[in-house]
Design a protein around this motif. Structure first.
Motif, PDB file in Angstrom:
ATOM      1  N   ILE A  60       0.992  -1.143  -0.076  1.00 36.66           N
ATOM      2  CA  ILE A  60       0.039   0.037  -0.050  1.00 36.66           C
ATOM      3  C   ILE A  60       0.879   1.370  -0.128  1.00 36.66           C
ATOM      4  O   ILE A  60       1.814   1.291   0.928  1.00 36.66           O
ATOM      5  N   GLU A  61       0.534   2.203  -0.914  1.00 36.55           N
ATOM      6  CA  GLU A  61       1.450   3.419  -0.948  1.00 36.55           C
ATOM      7  C   GLU A  61       0.608   4.569  -0.872  1.00 36.55           C
ATOM      8  O   GLU A  61      -0.627   4.681  -1.587  1.00 36.55           O
ATOM      9  N   VAL A  62       0.720   5.725  -0.053  1.00 32.53           N
ATOM     10  CA  VAL A  62       0.119   6.696   0.253  1.00 32.53           C
ATOM     11  C   VAL A  62       0.607   8.081  -0.751  1.00 32.53           C
ATOM     12  O   VAL A  62       1.742   8.331  -0.490  1.00 32.53           O
ATOM     13  N   PHE A  63      -0.209   8.391  -1.560  1.00 35.54           N
ATOM     14  CA  PHE A  63       0.241   9.313  -2.671  1.00 35.54           C
ATOM     15  C   PHE A  63       0.140  10.682  -2.228  1.00 35.54           C
ATOM     16  O   PHE A  63       0.825  11.765  -2.571  1.00 35.54           O
ATOM     17  N   ASP A  64      -0.977  11.081  -1.625  1.00 35.99           N
ATOM     18  CA  ASP A  64      -1.363  12.428  -1.131  1.00 35.99           C
ATOM     19  C   ASP A  64      -1.399  13.398  -2.288  1.00 35.99           C
ATOM     20  O   ASP A  64      -1.209  14.538  -2.256  1.00 35.99           O
ATOM     21  N   ASN A  65      -1.819  12.768  -3.556  1.00 37.52           N
ATOM     22  CA  ASN A  65      -1.831  13.458  -4.964  1.00 37.52           C
ATOM     23  C   ASN A  65      -2.562  12.659  -5.792  1.00 37.52           C
ATOM     24  O   ASN A  65      -2.021  11.375  -6.140  1.00 37.52           O
ATOM     25  N   ALA A  66      -3.781  12.966  -6.083  1.00 34.80           N
ATOM     26  CA  ALA A  66      -4.785  12.078  -7.052  1.00 34.80           C
ATOM     27  C   ALA A  66      -4.036  12.054  -8.438  1.00 34.80           C
ATOM     28  O   ALA A  66      -4.259  11.006  -9.155  1.00 34.80           O
ATOM     29  N   GLU A  67      -3.492  13.009  -8.956  1.00 34.04           N
ATOM     30  CA  GLU A  67      -3.057  13.095 -10.370  1.00 34.04           C
ATOM     31  C   GLU A  67      -1.894  12.188 -10.520  1.00 34.04           C
ATOM     32  O   GLU A  67      -1.576  11.355 -11.327  1.00 34.04           O
ATOM     33  N   LYS A  68      -0.947  11.970  -9.420  1.00 29.12           N
ATOM     34  CA  LYS A  68       0.098  11.242  -9.743  1.00 29.12           C
ATOM     35  C   LYS A  68      -0.340   9.588  -9.591  1.00 29.12           C
ATOM     36  O   LYS A  68       0.260   8.807 -10.133  1.00 29.12           O
ATOM     37  N   ILE A  69      -1.334   9.378  -8.758  1.00 31.75           N
ATOM     38  CA  ILE A  69      -2.076   8.049  -8.778  1.00 31.75           C
ATOM     39  C   ILE A  69      -2.309   7.755 -10.143  1.00 31.75           C
ATOM     40  O   ILE A  69      -2.064   6.396 -10.603  1.00 31.75           O
ATOM     41  N   GLU A  71      -1.168   8.667 -13.118  1.00 34.77           N
ATOM     42  CA  GLU A  71      -0.026   8.355 -13.748  1.00 34.77           C
ATOM     43  C   GLU A  71       0.620   7.042 -13.506  1.00 34.77           C
ATOM     44  O   GLU A  71       0.948   6.479 -14.434  1.00 34.77           O
ATOM     45  N   ALA A  72       0.551   6.815 -12.225  1.00 33.59           N
ATOM     46  CA  ALA A  72       1.040   5.426 -11.680  1.00 33.59           C
ATOM     47  C   ALA A  72       0.253   4.309 -12.176  1.00 33.59           C
ATOM     48  O   ALA A  72       0.866   3.152 -12.511  1.00 33.59           O
ATOM     49  N   LEU A  73      -1.062   4.415 -12.410  1.00 32.35           N
ATOM     50  CA  LEU A  73      -1.857   3.353 -13.077  1.00 32.35           C
ATOM     51  C   LEU A  73      -1.536   3.259 -14.438  1.00 32.35           C
ATOM     52  O   LEU A  73      -1.366   2.146 -14.866  1.00 32.35           O
ATOM     53  N   ARG A  74      -1.302   4.300 -15.106  1.00 30.33           N
ATOM     54  CA  ARG A  74      -1.146   4.048 -16.673  1.00 30.33           C
ATOM     55  C   ARG A  74       0.398   3.528 -16.757  1.00 30.33           C
ATOM     56  O   ARG A  74       0.363   2.707 -17.917  1.00 30.33           O
ATOM     57  N   SER A  75       1.159   3.840 -15.983  1.00 30.15           N
ATOM     58  CA  SER A  75       2.617   3.411 -16.253  1.00 30.15           C
ATOM     59  C   SER A  75       2.823   2.060 -15.571  1.00 30.15           C
ATOM     60  O   SER A  75       3.817   1.376 -16.086  1.00 30.15           O
ATOM     61  N   GLY A  76       1.824   1.445 -14.967  1.00 29.87           N
ATOM     62  CA  GLY A  76       1.954   0.177 -14.253  1.00 29.87           C
ATOM     63  C   GLY A  76       2.659   0.041 -13.091  1.00 29.87           C
ATOM     64  O   GLY A  76       3.025  -1.049 -12.382  1.00 29.87           O
ATOM     65  N   ALA A  77       3.210   1.377 -12.605  1.00 31.92           N
ATOM     66  CA  ALA A  77       3.819   1.516 -11.383  1.00 31.92           C
ATOM     67  C   ALA A  77       2.666   0.889  -9.946  1.00 31.92           C
ATOM     68  O   ALA A  77       3.521   0.349  -8.961  1.00 31.92           O
ATOM     69  N   VAL A  78       1.714   1.182 -10.177  1.00 35.91           N
ATOM     70  CA  VAL A  78       0.501   0.435  -9.351  1.00 35.91           C
ATOM     71  C   VAL A  78      -0.401   0.021 -10.289  1.00 35.91           C
ATOM     72  O   VAL A  78      -0.802   0.338 -11.361  1.00 35.91           O
ATOM     73  N   GLN A  79      -0.958  -1.000  -9.630  1.00 36.64           N
ATOM     74  CA  GLN A  79      -2.000  -1.758 -10.388  1.00 36.64           C
ATOM     75  C   GLN A  79      -3.454  -1.549  -9.967  1.00 36.64           C
ATOM     76  O   GLN A  79      -4.398  -1.637 -10.752  1.00 36.64           O
ATOM     77  N   ILE A  80      -3.608  -1.025  -8.768  1.00 34.19           N
ATOM     78  CA  ILE A  80      -5.088  -0.966  -8.190  1.00 34.19           C
ATOM     79  C   ILE A  80      -4.813   0.325  -7.588  1.00 34.19           C
ATOM     80  O   ILE A  80      -3.988   0.836  -7.015  1.00 34.19           O
ATOM     81  N   ALA A  81      -5.945   1.152  -7.686  1.00 38.30           N
ATOM     82  CA  ALA A  81      -6.053   2.769  -6.822  1.00 38.30           C
ATOM     83  C   ALA A  81      -7.274   2.803  -6.149  1.00 38.30           C
ATOM     84  O   ALA A  81      -8.482   2.514  -6.896  1.00 38.30           O
ATOM     85  N   MET A  82      -7.455   3.156  -4.975  1.00 40.93           N
ATOM     86  CA  MET A  82      -8.566   3.559  -4.220  1.00 40.93           C
ATOM     87  C   MET A  82      -8.735   4.869  -4.157  1.00 40.93           C
ATOM     88  O   MET A  82      -7.844   5.518  -3.263  1.00 40.93           O
ATOM     89  N   SER A  83      -9.028   5.750  -5.092  1.00 37.37           N
ATOM     90  CA  SER A  83      -9.022   6.930  -5.224  1.00 37.37           C
ATOM     91  C   SER A  83     -10.256   7.634  -5.715  1.00 37.37           C
ATOM     92  O   SER A  83     -11.226   7.056  -5.955  1.00 37.37           O
ATOM     93  N   THR A  84     -10.028   8.964  -6.259  1.00 28.11           N
ATOM     94  CA  THR A  84     -11.113   9.783  -6.591  1.00 28.11           C
ATOM     95  C   THR A  84     -11.550   9.367  -7.950  1.00 28.11           C
ATOM     96  O   THR A  84     -10.484   9.036  -8.711  1.00 28.11           O
ATOM     97  N   PRO A  85     -12.625   9.404  -8.607  1.00 25.23           N
ATOM     98  CA  PRO A  85     -13.136   8.989  -9.910  1.00 25.23           C
ATOM     99  C   PRO A  85     -13.090   9.956 -10.957  1.00 25.23           C
ATOM    100  O   PRO A  85     -13.288   9.682 -12.158  1.00 25.23           O
ATOM    101  N   GLU A  86     -12.763  11.180 -10.542  1.00 24.95           N
ATOM    102  CA  GLU A  86     -13.153  12.406 -11.580  1.00 24.95           C
ATOM    103  C   GLU A  86     -12.287  12.116 -12.937  1.00 24.95           C
ATOM    104  O   GLU A  86     -12.741  12.114 -14.063  1.00 24.95           O
ATOM    105  N   SER A  87     -10.874  11.985 -12.719  1.00 26.46           N
ATOM    106  CA  SER A  87     -10.011  11.761 -14.039  1.00 26.46           C
ATOM    107  C   SER A  87     -10.214  10.459 -14.615  1.00 26.46           C
ATOM    108  O   SER A  87      -9.932  10.361 -15.708  1.00 26.46           O
ATOM    109  N   ILE A  88     -10.668   9.348 -13.706  1.00 22.71           N
ATOM    110  CA  ILE A  88     -10.909   8.151 -14.431  1.00 22.71           C
ATOM    111  C   ILE A  88     -12.145   8.358 -15.239  1.00 22.71           C
ATOM    112  O   ILE A  88     -12.184   7.814 -16.486  1.00 22.71           O
ATOM    113  N   MET A  89     -13.098   9.018 -14.756  1.00 20.09           N
ATOM    114  CA  MET A  89     -14.188   9.161 -16.022  1.00 20.09           C
ATOM    115  C   MET A  89     -13.823  10.103 -17.032  1.00 20.09           C
ATOM    116  O   MET A  89     -14.146   9.922 -18.072  1.00 20.09           O
TER     117      MET A  89
END
Length: 319
Positions: A60-69, A71-89
């Protein structure tokens, strides 16, 4: 002899690679935004060993930044995020690969906390309001709150500073004048003499605040792993009610608060229906997010189609 040594070395190297790749296949890096009570299902599932029972080595990694999360999803640095849905949408509606696969916080757990001298929403004129980020989470809700008091966006400053613990620190230091704080931080703020101007849900009753998000390129290639992770998370959600003492102890540790305040936060979370049953996505809440994104000009003005944003097949399979 040299040939045998080379062959043996080659086998050892190949075996080591297999071990490493096997570990990588079992590992899931999961990102969260900050330490807030709606991540309790995750922390409790890890504490109880539910991820390990599913064969998952969870980090588990705490980012304190939704945009970086994202970016990490797209790059494969993290595989799952529990975060806000705005930019996902926004990404999904523009043809991207990010999707919501389950719900988490389907209602807003925040209170409007301000410096002691600020007693009403109207008193926010000329003040600085701290939010998570420029384009995520409760940022889109500030205008809905302030316009009830006759304030326009130019009447105050909205500053992206990070998650709830960071906002509480900046409130105490005076670097921001108000912030949207979930419990138990809202309890601590009131006890310290800060003003509570009311629950955010009183202004916005429906809002999908956090969700379980993935990049479908990874999810489709790792369907079983994602399904297993969702199963572990659901067990963690169920364990909150079944083992309240353990839940309070884990929440107190992760939120860095007392067990009585953690237990109060858990009770209020249940009373207000913050965590969606069965980790379902709140479709009314997601529709409200879509309306906010349209109003902000971040997505095209068109009827909301949840099927373009949510892939519920993984959650169904986890049952």
């Amino acid at each position: 002899m040299l040939a045998l040594m080379i062959a043996a070395f080659g086998w050892v190297s190949a075996h080591a690679q297999e071990v490493r790749s096997g570990a990588a296949r079992n590992r899931i890096d999961l990102a969260i935004v900050s330490r807030t009570v709606f991540y309790l299902p995750l922390w409790l599932a890890a504490e109880k060993g539910y991820f390990a029972e599913e064969g998952i080595d969870l980090r588990i990694e705490v980012f304190d930044n939704a945009e970086k999360i994202n970016e990490a999803l797209r790059s494969g640095a993290v595989q799952i995020a529990m975060s806000t849905p705005e930019s996902i949408m926004a990404d999904a509606l523009k043809g991207g690969s990010l999707r919501v696969v389950a719900g988490n916080a389907g209602r807003l757990p925040h209170f409007i906390i301000a410096r002691p001298e600020i007693r009403t929403i109207a008193d926010l004129r000329g003040k600085t309001i701290g939010v998570l980020s420029d384009q995520e989470g409760t940022t889109h809700l500030v205008p809905e709150v302030t316009r009830r008091a006759g304030l326009k966006p130019g009447d105050y400053v909205v500053k992206a500073v990070g998650g709830a613990p960071t906002r509480w620190r900046l409130l105490r230091s005076g670097e921001i004048d108000a912030g949207l704080q979930p419990f138990p931080l809202s309890y601590e703020a009131e006890a310290a003499g800060f003003s509570n101007l009311g629950p955010l849900s009183g202004f916005v009753p429906e809002w999908q605040f956090t969700s379980v998000n993935v990049d479908m390129r990874w999810a489709e290639a790792n369907r079983n792993r994602l399904t297993a992770a969702l199963r572990a998370l659901r067990r963690g959600l169920d364990a909150i009610a079944v083992e309240p003492a353990t839940a309070a102890a884990v929440a107190a540790r992760e939120l860095k608060t007392s067990e009585p305040l953690a237990a109060r936060a858990i009770a209020d979370t249940a009373r207000l229906g913050i965590l969606t049953p069965g980790m379902e996505v709140s479709l009314p809440g997601l529709k409200k997010v879509h309306e906010a994104l349209v109003a902000a000009g971040l997505v095209a003005s068109e009827p909301f189609d949840a099927g373009r944003v949510v892939d519920a097949s993984f959650l169904r399979a986890s049952r």
